[in-house]
Design a protein around this motif. Sequence first.
Motif, PDB file in Angstrom:
ATOM      1  N   UNK A  78       0.952  -1.196  -0.094  1.00 48.85           N
ATOM      2  CA  UNK A  78      -0.068   0.094  -0.117  1.00 48.85           C
ATOM      3  C   UNK A  78       0.870   1.185   0.107  1.00 48.85           C
ATOM      4  N   UNK A  79       1.845   1.383   0.814  1.00 46.64           N
ATOM      5  CA  UNK A  79       2.638   2.400   1.141  1.00 46.64           C
ATOM      6  C   UNK A  79       3.450   2.687  -0.349  1.00 46.64           C
ATOM      7  N   UNK A  80       4.159   1.487  -0.781  1.00 51.73           N
ATOM      8  CA  UNK A  80       4.985   1.667  -2.087  1.00 51.73           C
ATOM      9  C   UNK A  80       3.898   2.270  -2.988  1.00 51.73           C
ATOM     10  N   UNK A  81       2.822   1.872  -3.232  1.00 53.43           N
ATOM     11  CA  UNK A  81       1.731   2.212  -4.179  1.00 53.43           C
ATOM     12  C   UNK A  81       1.626   3.895  -4.243  1.00 53.43           C
ATOM     13  N   UNK A  82       1.460   4.188  -2.871  1.00 55.33           N
ATOM     14  CA  UNK A  82       1.319   5.669  -2.573  1.00 55.33           C
ATOM     15  C   UNK A  82       2.345   6.450  -2.808  1.00 55.33           C
ATOM     16  N   UNK A  83       3.498   5.889  -2.647  1.00 53.22           N
ATOM     17  CA  UNK A  83       4.611   6.614  -2.841  1.00 53.22           C
ATOM     18  C   UNK A  83       5.044   6.862  -4.519  1.00 53.22           C
ATOM     19  N   UNK A  84       4.719   5.648  -5.268  1.00 55.91           N
ATOM     20  CA  UNK A  84       4.788   5.673  -6.369  1.00 55.91           C
ATOM     21  C   UNK A  84       3.891   6.817  -7.222  1.00 55.91           C
ATOM     22  N   UNK A  85       2.417   6.640  -6.702  1.00 56.71           N
ATOM     23  CA  UNK A  85       1.747   7.814  -7.319  1.00 56.71           C
ATOM     24  C   UNK A  85       1.864   9.221  -6.766  1.00 56.71           C
ATOM     25  N   UNK A  86       2.478   9.484  -5.537  1.00 52.95           N
ATOM     26  CA  UNK A  86       2.788  10.811  -5.255  1.00 52.95           C
ATOM     27  C   UNK A  86       3.917  11.203  -6.021  1.00 52.95           C
ATOM     28  N   UNK A  87       4.875  10.549  -6.004  1.00 44.65           N
ATOM     29  CA  UNK A  87       6.077  10.771  -7.125  1.00 44.65           C
ATOM     30  C   UNK A  87       5.595  11.302  -8.566  1.00 44.65           C
ATOM     31  N   UNK A  88       4.526  10.381  -8.959  1.00 42.10           N
ATOM     32  CA  UNK A  88       3.870  10.876 -10.428  1.00 42.10           C
ATOM     33  C   UNK A  88       3.471  12.060 -10.462  1.00 42.10           C
ATOM     34  N   UNK A  89       2.618  12.375  -9.261  1.00 38.93           N
ATOM     35  CA  UNK A  89       1.741  13.485  -8.905  1.00 38.93           C
ATOM     36  C   UNK A  89       2.990  14.849  -8.850  1.00 38.93           C
ATOM     37  N   UNK A  90       3.862  14.704  -8.238  1.00 40.06           N
ATOM     38  CA  UNK A  90       4.887  15.676  -7.975  1.00 40.06           C
ATOM     39  C   UNK A  90       5.615  16.113  -9.344  1.00 40.06           C
ATOM     40  N   UNK A  91       5.828  14.942 -10.066  1.00 42.95           N
ATOM     41  CA  UNK A  91       6.470  15.112 -11.314  1.00 42.95           C
ATOM     42  C   UNK A  91       5.765  15.835 -12.282  1.00 42.95           C
ATOM     43  N   UNK A  92       4.468  15.433 -12.360  1.00 40.50           N
ATOM     44  CA  UNK A  92       3.470  16.183 -13.162  1.00 40.50           C
ATOM     45  C   UNK A  92       3.393  17.622 -13.000  1.00 40.50           C
ATOM     46  N   UNK A  93       3.160  18.082 -11.274  1.00 42.84           N
ATOM     47  CA  UNK A  93       3.415  19.686 -11.068  1.00 42.84           C
ATOM     48  C   UNK A  93       4.525  20.182 -11.588  1.00 42.84           C
ATOM     49  N   UNK A  94       5.797  19.779 -11.460  1.00 38.29           N
ATOM     50  CA  UNK A  94       6.981  20.134 -11.875  1.00 38.29           C
ATOM     51  C   UNK A  94       7.018  20.421 -13.352  1.00 38.29           C
ATOM     52  N   UNK A  95       6.560  19.282 -14.145  1.00 38.91           N
ATOM     53  CA  UNK A  95       6.639  19.392 -15.491  1.00 38.91           C
ATOM     54  C   UNK A  95       5.593  20.782 -15.988  1.00 38.91           C
ATOM     55  N   UNK A  96       4.529  20.640 -15.397  1.00 42.11           N
ATOM     56  CA  UNK A  96       3.355  21.601 -15.699  1.00 42.11           C
ATOM     57  C   UNK A  96       4.007  23.154 -15.254  1.00 42.11           C
ATOM     58  N   UNK A  97       4.679  23.238 -14.097  1.00 38.65           N
ATOM     59  CA  UNK A  97       5.355  24.343 -13.629  1.00 38.65           C
ATOM     60  C   UNK A  97       6.540  24.960 -14.754  1.00 38.65           C
ATOM     61  N   UNK A  98       7.151  23.828 -15.154  1.00 45.12           N
ATOM     62  CA  UNK A  98       8.312  24.268 -16.123  1.00 45.12           C
ATOM     63  C   UNK A  98       7.423  24.728 -17.630  1.00 45.12           C
TER      64      UNK A  98
END
Lengths: 296, 323, 284
Positions: free
Chosen positions: B165-185
């Motif tokens: 469960x925790x691993x899935x959360x971290x994977x999803x959170x990293x993906x979300x953070x990545x999306x935010x940074x891509x959008x920011x750039x």
Amino acid sequence: MVEAALDLLLSQLPVVLVDGITFGLQLALVAVGITMIFGQAQILNLSHGEFAVIAAITSALLIPLLGVPLAVLAGIALAVAFGAFVYKVVLLPAFRLQGENRILLGLFLMLGLYLLLHGYFTNQFPTTYLSIRPEVQTVELLGMSFRFSAVLAAGISAVLLALLAVFLKTTMTGKAIRAVSQNETGSMLVGITVDRIRLLTFLIGGALAGSAGIMRGLAATMGPESGIELTVLALLISVVGGVRSVPGTVVAGLMLGIVYMVASFLVGTYLSVVIMLAVTIAVLVLRPQGLLGESE
Amino acid sequence: MAAPDEHRIDVRLLVLAAISAILLALPLVFTGRYYLRVLTQMSFFIVFASAFGLLFGRTNQLFLCIAALAGISAYTSGLLTSRLGMEHWSTILLGSIFSAGVAAGLSYVANVRRMGVVFVAILTLAFQLIFENLVTGLVWLTGGDTGFRPPPLPLGPLGSLLGEQMSFYLIAAVLAIGTLFVNYWLMERSKWGLIMEAVRNEEVASEVIGINVRRVKVTVSALSGFMIGLAGALYGYFNGLISPIYFSFASIDILSQVMAVFGGRGTVIGPLIGSAVFTYVNENIRYLGPISLSVYGALIVVLFAAFREGMVATLRRWTRLVF
Amino acid sequence: MKAAGSDGVLRSLELGRGNGASRIEQNTKSDQPLTSLLRMADERLMEVRDVYKYFGGLPALNGVSFSVRRGEILAIIGPNGAGKTTLFNVISGVFQPTKGKVIFEGKDITRLPPYKRAKLGIARTFQIPRPFAEMTVLDNVVVGMLANGGGSVSVARMKALEILEELGLRDKAGTEVRKLNVQEKKSVELARALAMEPKVLLLDEYMSGLNTGEVERAVEELKRINKERGITIVWIEHILRAVMKLAERVIVLNFGQIIAEGKPSEVANSASVIEAYLGRGMAH
């Protein structure tokens, strides 16, 4: 196996074609409303199919009480009244805007309305279906026997579409509707009140979509979840048919209706929707100006 | 939006970094399986809502098939792993590329003759319907209505250390953070931000000053499709079941739209705010069943009629009033 | 208002016959011989060859041909509905002509999309301005630069500020364009076009709505752009006073056809031109 299916199709072709024509004319009834409303008001009515659901569910509920003719009329009347409500109340914020902003807001208001109605009907009347079965079951024509209800539904739809075409072509009001969809400010100058014409368009749109819902109940069954499918298919038909033309819309409706019924005969319902949509998109890509529209 | 000076850019980056840290630390506060599940769900929707917001808010392309794009990747990856026994991560990549291609294709078709926002909406809605009917109809391949269970995602040392469960959360959170940074750039740092904003404002003028409008739209669509594809495939493995109901218009598109519009479409952190708020709302109206659809319908009407600028713009105005 | 407009036309036509014309002759004489020789020998920058454009069977352009010399200021005048804006749309690629060709620097660009023509050096403004309304004045200009290659955002921003300074828009740099008035929006469009560093600038009724003093200033501004930046200007205008002052050559369009072409003084005296404008005056 494929050959067997094709053989069967050939022997049944006239029947399948009549089903296709029936369905296509129903779609055209919904599509002309969408086309007229978009032409008049720049509103893409994503809840247009729900008008058909309103009429169908209302009549289904009322048939035990009032009998078929009155119940059907009541259903259509409610769809018409709902058209007025949508125009006068729901869309009010959109008409304060112009151009693309109006188009966007209108689109989302209608999307929201669709969800609202869809959620309500599927929750409240999950098992209510309109299914009108006349006592006469088949008609014999050219040595083939056809389902009477399908032929009747096609006939009524065709008459309604013809009446609409005559109305738009010959009456003053009809001409005014066409004038408004061509040029808003111009028609205000010649004394047409845009507001009344628009309201009329929503009423006509509601009546036609409501009738389509009833016709679907006559030819097949019409339930609370069929709204969005009608809407999407009709949207595509109105784009394929060319945005301004009733004949184009009818031709497009017939084409897609027949494709759908033939495909559904061969591969089943789900995949026939896929085939029909794929054909539509192909037509849109190849003839973006519409079926009967002239190329630029 | 309006050319930020160097100072403000730093502030924004700091805010993003803080948000990332908070996202990663959330499970420390909200412990337990249920919360972890909801947080993972939220992270996936940050990606969906951000992609919708980018497409709609910055390029005027109203994509009504986010669910189908997510589903294409999920089904592709799921089928390749379960039927052909392929390795998970490469099929996730393949699926995402497939989604990107489809999104780009839809955008290309819709823009061939400049038919405007309405045509994109009709085309993508039709596509969503195609997708739902196709995966339901191809029973021999997809299991139809009931769907199929893909082989679970191998989580390696991460899984054995933190649990599934925790691993899935971290994977999803990293993906979300990545999306935010891509959008920011994309929106705030590069010249693409200004070019997209120009296209959104005035297409004819954009074309006339030398912007290849169609290429901008198709490129942004491909990128969004890829992000949606990544999230979609992982979402499939996260649910443990790939079926039409998970990738229907009602379960992904509506939420993504509400989230993006509530937060502020075309902003970087708007979709994040929207996802946080409406993940919470969604959990609380879930018990209503089908009628919750009506709630979202009413919400869309109200949001668009009265709150079109979104939370980010409103917050900006409030903070300006305060300071 | 319409009557006053045609009055204005008549007055300017008279003006052309009198003072205005003689002043332009003086200007031509005072040109240095070398430059005028070079000008004559100069290649054509752009050529419109026998262009037709029909809208649903109605001709908006009916066989228009002319060429534009590098560095000149060419004015296009004519009554409303004469096809002037359609001509610009054909040149900038917004419309494809029904028939005919557009040649730019010897290359056939008839089938090129607008953005490729922009990159070749064709910039335009619109009769009803189409700025990027929700962006700042500065960003409007910056994007004009970035769309055509042009380096990093910060470099583009500095260059854009210079252009704004030159056009007197410096203090509006941070304002959203939708908050500006029509004239300011037109200036923003001009600034955006200049940021593209074009070879030819197509201006669509840049001066309509300006008062006498503002027209004087606008004339000076365009003269400076033409001389200092070496940008060829093709210019649709209704204010004939300004045309008389600034244009080196005038083309008169009526019913989609060129009915007169020449120096401003010659054109102003041409019978067909007076008729076209008078006819328009009478029609109202």
